[in-house]
Design a protein around this motif. Structure first.
Motif, PDB file in Angstrom:
ATOM      1  N   VAL A  23      -5.379  -9.225  10.537  1.00 56.44           N
ATOM      2  CA  VAL A  23      -4.313  -9.850   9.753  1.00 56.44           C
ATOM      3  C   VAL A  23      -4.842 -10.269   8.385  1.00 56.44           C
ATOM      4  N   GLU A  24      -4.013 -10.067   7.364  1.00 54.00           N
ATOM      5  CA  GLU A  24      -4.345 -10.458   6.003  1.00 54.00           C
ATOM      6  C   GLU A  24      -3.183 -11.253   5.414  1.00 54.00           C
ATOM      7  N   GLY A  25      -3.492 -12.269   4.633  1.00 56.49           N
ATOM      8  CA  GLY A  25      -2.463 -13.045   3.947  1.00 56.49           C
ATOM      9  C   GLY A  25      -1.742 -14.048   4.808  1.00 56.49           C
ATOM     10  N   ILE A 147       9.001 -13.207   2.369  1.00 60.35           N
ATOM     11  CA  ILE A 147       7.602 -12.801   2.472  1.00 60.35           C
ATOM     12  C   ILE A 147       7.565 -11.347   2.936  1.00 60.35           C
ATOM     13  N   PRO A 148       7.022 -10.430   2.116  1.00 59.68           N
ATOM     14  CA  PRO A 148       6.907  -9.038   2.545  1.00 59.68           C
ATOM     15  C   PRO A 148       5.791  -8.900   3.583  1.00 59.68           C
ATOM     16  N   VAL A 149       6.045  -8.093   4.606  1.00 56.10           N
ATOM     17  CA  VAL A 149       5.073  -7.903   5.684  1.00 56.10           C
ATOM     18  C   VAL A 149       4.877  -6.415   5.925  1.00 56.10           C
ATOM     19  N   ALA A 150       3.654  -5.948   5.765  1.00 52.72           N
ATOM     20  CA  ALA A 150       3.348  -4.532   5.992  1.00 52.72           C
ATOM     21  C   ALA A 150       2.718  -4.352   7.362  1.00 52.72           C
ATOM     22  N   MET A 151       3.360  -3.561   8.199  1.00 48.56           N
ATOM     23  CA  MET A 151       2.822  -3.212   9.511  1.00 48.56           C
ATOM     24  C   MET A 151       2.127  -1.860   9.379  1.00 48.56           C
ATOM     25  N   ILE A 152       0.876  -1.795   9.775  1.00 47.13           N
ATOM     26  CA  ILE A 152       0.085  -0.574   9.657  1.00 47.13           C
ATOM     27  C   ILE A 152      -0.543  -0.251  11.008  1.00 47.13           C
ATOM     28  N   GLY A 153      -0.344   0.975  11.482  1.00 47.86           N
ATOM     29  CA  GLY A 153      -0.981   1.423  12.715  1.00 47.86           C
ATOM     30  C   GLY A 153      -0.198   1.184  13.989  1.00 47.86           C
ATOM     31  N   THR A 154       0.940   0.504  13.912  1.00 45.52           N
ATOM     32  CA  THR A 154       1.721   0.268  15.129  1.00 45.52           C
ATOM     33  C   THR A 154       2.293   1.558  15.698  1.00 45.52           C
ATOM     34  N   ASP A 155       2.532   2.545  14.832  1.00 46.08           N
ATOM     35  CA  ASP A 155       3.065   3.822  15.313  1.00 46.08           C
ATOM     36  C   ASP A 155       1.994   4.657  16.008  1.00 46.08           C
ATOM     37  N   SER A 156       0.736   4.290  15.861  1.00 41.89           N
ATOM     38  CA  SER A 156      -0.328   4.973  16.606  1.00 41.89           C
ATOM     39  C   SER A 156      -0.505   4.339  17.980  1.00 41.89           C
ATOM     40  N   VAL A 157      -0.386   3.014  18.042  1.00 42.34           N
ATOM     41  CA  VAL A 157      -0.490   2.306  19.312  1.00 42.34           C
ATOM     42  C   VAL A 157       0.753   2.551  20.171  1.00 42.34           C
ATOM     43  N   GLY A 175       2.390 -10.566   2.238  1.00 42.93           N
ATOM     44  CA  GLY A 175       2.310 -10.700   0.798  1.00 42.93           C
ATOM     45  C   GLY A 175       2.731 -12.089   0.346  1.00 42.93           C
ATOM     46  N   LYS A 176       2.597 -12.356  -0.934  1.00 43.29           N
ATOM     47  CA  LYS A 176       2.991 -13.647  -1.481  1.00 43.29           C
ATOM     48  C   LYS A 176       4.505 -13.822  -1.374  1.00 43.29           C
TER      49      LYS A 176
END
Length: 241
Positions: A23-25, A147-157, A175-176
């Protein structure tokens, strides 16, 4: 109670093992008060990994049909969606879109975190699609930051279309907070609402690294060959104001 049991005991440990979430941010999430979490949408797993990494409870909107089933299956479905932090959209309003906004505004009025997917549906191919303006109208009408939230890699799991989950690596980037108070009083202006949602989508594109497609994901999913074949368009630079 069930929300926290699912998060920390029944599902959380397994999700952590499968996705090893990074997790970031997280510091951008306030300890209290309403906030709209606007996320890209790659897989069903998005709605599980976001709550997993945020200490506060996140509320999502769900179709009322999920809460009105009968028999054992209906009871289990209603119990599960409630336990997962989802609330039914009040469809007493003839306009389902307005009903969703009314329910969302009520959730925010209670000081909660509201999770939303501005694309309206899961991405059919991993790219980022055009945002719908409902989120923009909600932000303008309530004055609540986004707050923008980017989900990365969930489509691989959790590969779309597959019932099987796999080991992978999930990253959740926050994001901010985005403040649209400069547009106060302009809710309902379709040009302003489009500008607001485009600004949100630009941040999602920047955070996620996804290719942007200037089409609605639902149109592509409906099988319109011409739309699906149309080349993607680069998101223009959006002024932060």
């Amino acid at each position: 109670m069930w929300y926290w049991l699912f998060k920390y005991i029944f599902m959380g440990p397994l999700l952590t093992l499968l996705g090893r979430p990074k997790v970031e941010g997280l510091e951008y999430i306030p300890r209290s008060g309403p906030m709209i979490l606007a996320s890209n949408h790659l897989a069903v797993a998005d709605s599980f990994y976001k709550p997993l990494v945020v200490s506060r409870r996140i509320t999502f909107l769900a179709k009322s049909e999920y809460f009105t089933g009968t028999g054992i299956k209906g009871w289990f479905q209603r119990w599960f969606y409630t336990a997962a932090g989802q609330v039914p959209i009040d469809r007493s309003d003839a306009d389902s879109a307005q009903a969703a906004l009314t329910t969302a505004a009520r959730v925010l009025g209670e000081g909660k975190l509201l999770g939303m997917y501005p694309e309206g549906t899961r991405s059919p191919d991993g790219r980022l699609y055009k945002g719908k303006t409902g989120l923009a109208r909600l932000a303008l009408e309530t004055g609540v930051p986004v707050i923008p939230v980017a989900m990365i890699g969930t489509d691989s799991v959790n590969p779309p279309g597959s019932k099987m989950w796999r080991f992978g690596r999930v990253t959740v980037k926050f994001g901010k907070p985005m403040d649209f108070s400069r547009f106060e009083g302009l809710a309902g202006n379709r040009f302003i609402e489009r500008a607001v949602i485009d600004e949100v989508m630009y941040e999602l594109m920047r955070l996620s690294g996804q290719e942007y497609v200037d089409l609605y994901a639902a149109d592509v999913k409906d099988g319109n060959a011409e739309l699906a074949a149309k080349p993607s368009a680069r998101m223009p630079e959006v002024a932060a104001g």
